[in-house]
Design an enzyme around this catalytic site. Sequence first.
Site, PDB file in Angstrom:
ATOM      1  N   ASP A 298      -3.648  -5.669 -25.625  1.00 47.76           N
ATOM      2  CA  ASP A 298      -2.494  -4.912 -25.175  1.00 47.76           C
ATOM      3  C   ASP A 298      -1.568  -4.814 -26.386  1.00 47.76           C
ATOM      4  O   ASP A 298      -1.701  -5.594 -27.338  1.00 47.76           O
ATOM      5  CB  ASP A 298      -1.829  -5.657 -24.012  1.00 47.76           C
ATOM      6  CG  ASP A 298      -0.563  -4.981 -23.533  1.00 47.76           C
ATOM      7  OD1 ASP A 298      -0.557  -3.748 -23.381  1.00 47.76           O
ATOM      8  OD2 ASP A 298       0.432  -5.697 -23.309  1.00 47.76           O
ATOM      9  N   ARG A 299      -0.622  -3.887 -26.376  1.00 44.04           N
ATOM     10  CA  ARG A 299       0.259  -3.750 -27.532  1.00 44.04           C
ATOM     11  C   ARG A 299       1.587  -4.489 -27.326  1.00 44.04           C
ATOM     12  O   ARG A 299       1.840  -5.507 -27.942  1.00 44.04           O
ATOM     13  CB  ARG A 299       0.524  -2.261 -27.816  1.00 44.04           C
ATOM     14  CG  ARG A 299       1.149  -2.022 -29.183  1.00 44.04           C
ATOM     15  CD  ARG A 299       1.709  -0.635 -29.323  1.00 44.04           C
ATOM     16  NE  ARG A 299       3.042  -0.603 -28.699  1.00 44.04           N
ATOM     17  CZ  ARG A 299       3.847   0.439 -28.724  1.00 44.04           C
ATOM     18  NH1 ARG A 299       3.474   1.553 -29.314  1.00 44.04           N
ATOM     19  NH2 ARG A 299       5.017   0.394 -28.143  1.00 44.04           N
ATOM     20  N   ASP A 300       2.441  -3.945 -26.448  1.00 38.21           N
ATOM     21  CA  ASP A 300       3.775  -4.517 -26.245  1.00 38.21           C
ATOM     22  C   ASP A 300       3.668  -5.903 -25.617  1.00 38.21           C
ATOM     23  O   ASP A 300       3.075  -6.072 -24.559  1.00 38.21           O
ATOM     24  CB  ASP A 300       4.625  -3.612 -25.353  1.00 38.21           C
ATOM     25  CG  ASP A 300       4.856  -2.239 -25.966  1.00 38.21           C
ATOM     26  OD1 ASP A 300       4.855  -2.136 -27.206  1.00 38.21           O
ATOM     27  OD2 ASP A 300       5.042  -1.266 -25.205  1.00 38.21           O
TER      28      ASP A 300
ATOM     29  N   ASP B 114       8.353  -6.998 -26.870  1.00 34.56           N
ATOM     30  CA  ASP B 114       8.475  -6.099 -25.736  1.00 34.56           C
ATOM     31  C   ASP B 114       9.923  -6.074 -25.270  1.00 34.56           C
ATOM     32  O   ASP B 114      10.724  -6.931 -25.641  1.00 34.56           O
ATOM     33  CB  ASP B 114       7.557  -6.560 -24.598  1.00 34.56           C
ATOM     34  CG  ASP B 114       7.279  -5.469 -23.582  1.00 34.56           C
ATOM     35  OD1 ASP B 114       7.787  -4.342 -23.735  1.00 34.56           O
ATOM     36  OD2 ASP B 114       6.546  -5.744 -22.615  1.00 34.56           O
TER      37      ASP B 114
ATOM     38  N   ASP C 297      -0.468  -9.663 -21.768  1.00 33.77           N
ATOM     39  CA  ASP C 297       0.661 -10.480 -21.330  1.00 33.77           C
ATOM     40  C   ASP C 297       1.078 -10.177 -19.897  1.00 33.77           C
ATOM     41  O   ASP C 297       2.056 -10.725 -19.411  1.00 33.77           O
ATOM     42  CB  ASP C 297       1.865 -10.298 -22.269  1.00 33.77           C
ATOM     43  CG  ASP C 297       2.474  -8.911 -22.193  1.00 33.77           C
ATOM     44  OD1 ASP C 297       1.731  -7.930 -22.000  1.00 33.77           O
ATOM     45  OD2 ASP C 297       3.710  -8.804 -22.329  1.00 33.77           O
TER      46      ASP C 297
ATOM     47  N   TYR D 182      11.933  -0.794 -22.600  1.00 32.09           N
ATOM     48  CA  TYR D 182      10.900  -0.077 -23.348  1.00 32.09           C
ATOM     49  C   TYR D 182      11.174  -0.109 -24.854  1.00 32.09           C
ATOM     50  O   TYR D 182      12.320  -0.150 -25.282  1.00 32.09           O
ATOM     51  CB  TYR D 182      10.736   1.382 -22.902  1.00 32.09           C
ATOM     52  CG  TYR D 182      10.192   1.520 -21.502  1.00 32.09           C
ATOM     53  CD1 TYR D 182       8.832   1.655 -21.271  1.00 32.09           C
ATOM     54  CD2 TYR D 182      11.046   1.512 -20.405  1.00 32.09           C
ATOM     55  CE1 TYR D 182       8.330   1.776 -19.987  1.00 32.09           C
ATOM     56  CE2 TYR D 182      10.563   1.627 -19.118  1.00 32.09           C
ATOM     57  CZ  TYR D 182       9.198   1.762 -18.910  1.00 32.09           C
ATOM     58  OH  TYR D 182       8.705   1.867 -17.642  1.00 32.09           O
TER      59      TYR D 182
ATOM     60  N   HIS E  85       1.359   8.381 -18.680  1.00 31.29           N
ATOM     61  CA  HIS E  85       1.742   8.868 -17.356  1.00 31.29           C
ATOM     62  C   HIS E  85       2.835   8.018 -16.722  1.00 31.29           C
ATOM     63  O   HIS E  85       2.940   6.819 -16.984  1.00 31.29           O
ATOM     64  CB  HIS E  85       0.524   8.889 -16.419  1.00 31.29           C
ATOM     65  CG  HIS E  85      -0.552   9.800 -16.885  1.00 31.29           C
ATOM     66  ND1 HIS E  85      -1.713   9.332 -17.465  1.00 31.29           N
ATOM     67  CD2 HIS E  85      -0.630  11.153 -16.896  1.00 31.29           C
ATOM     68  CE1 HIS E  85      -2.477  10.359 -17.790  1.00 31.29           C
ATOM     69  NE2 HIS E  85      -1.841  11.469 -17.458  1.00 31.29           N
TER      70      HIS E  85
ATOM     71  N   CYS F 205      -6.124   6.246 -16.018  1.00 29.36           N
ATOM     72  CA  CYS F 205      -6.051   5.519 -17.286  1.00 29.36           C
ATOM     73  C   CYS F 205      -5.048   4.364 -17.261  1.00 29.36           C
ATOM     74  O   CYS F 205      -5.191   3.419 -18.033  1.00 29.36           O
ATOM     75  CB  CYS F 205      -5.725   6.471 -18.441  1.00 29.36           C
ATOM     76  SG  CYS F 205      -4.314   7.546 -18.210  1.00 29.36           S
ATOM     77  N   ARG F 206      -4.054   4.405 -16.399  1.00 27.08           N
ATOM     78  CA  ARG F 206      -3.012   3.378 -16.407  1.00 27.08           C
ATOM     79  C   ARG F 206      -3.570   2.051 -15.904  1.00 27.08           C
ATOM     80  O   ARG F 206      -4.128   1.949 -14.823  1.00 27.08           O
ATOM     81  CB  ARG F 206      -1.845   3.825 -15.528  1.00 27.08           C
ATOM     82  CG  ARG F 206      -0.687   2.859 -15.548  1.00 27.08           C
ATOM     83  CD  ARG F 206       0.534   3.437 -14.838  1.00 27.08           C
ATOM     84  NE  ARG F 206       1.589   2.460 -14.794  1.00 27.08           N
ATOM     85  CZ  ARG F 206       2.350   2.128 -15.816  1.00 27.08           C
ATOM     86  NH1 ARG F 206       2.173   2.736 -16.975  1.00 27.08           N
ATOM     87  NH2 ARG F 206       3.281   1.215 -15.711  1.00 27.08           N
TER      88      ARG F 206
END
Length: 185
Positions: free
Chosen positions: A8-10, A16, A127, A20, A92, A100-101
């Site tokens: 995952d990124r954030d 994070d 996370d 946002y 989205h 995709c989410r």
Amino acid sequence: MKRWLVLDRDGVINHDSDDYIKNADEWLAIPGSLEAIARLNQAGYHVLVASNQAGIGRGLFQQQDLEAMHQKMHRLLATAGGRIRGVYYCSHHPDESCQCRKPKTGMLDSMERDHKISLKGCSFVGDSEKDLQAAITKGCTPILVRTGKGERTLQRIAGKTQYRNLAIFDNLSDFADFLLKETSC
């Protein structure tokens, strides 16, 4: 043999925010995360990123802002000696019924198609519970880090049987240390 990891990124690679991460100035790497990816790369791991980016769907930032964040991430990672093979994201709004989410597996399905691989058994580091659910649904090994929303996620999943054997690390660097020690034996 190529070895693949999904991150995952954030909250895993960068800090994070409940408000946002909306631009490249706000995108700040978690200490040690970029170096961890570089060490994993040097050990033969190919890293892919799967990230929900609903801020676009909510109108909080634009596509070009996200691209600037990813350019910064790639640039800083290259300086650390690492590389991400692909960044996949869902822009989205959470109310849209996309495939995709996360916790749905659309991004993971795309990774498999694009790279002609199977992610079954690969580690997926996240996370949030959505990350863990996507990993389990796809047959990946879910890994939770305490950074980002990790501590809140630990409280939320406490006692849920599907997570009783979940591997938990303080951060991505600690996971990389563990993984590299395990694969060196």
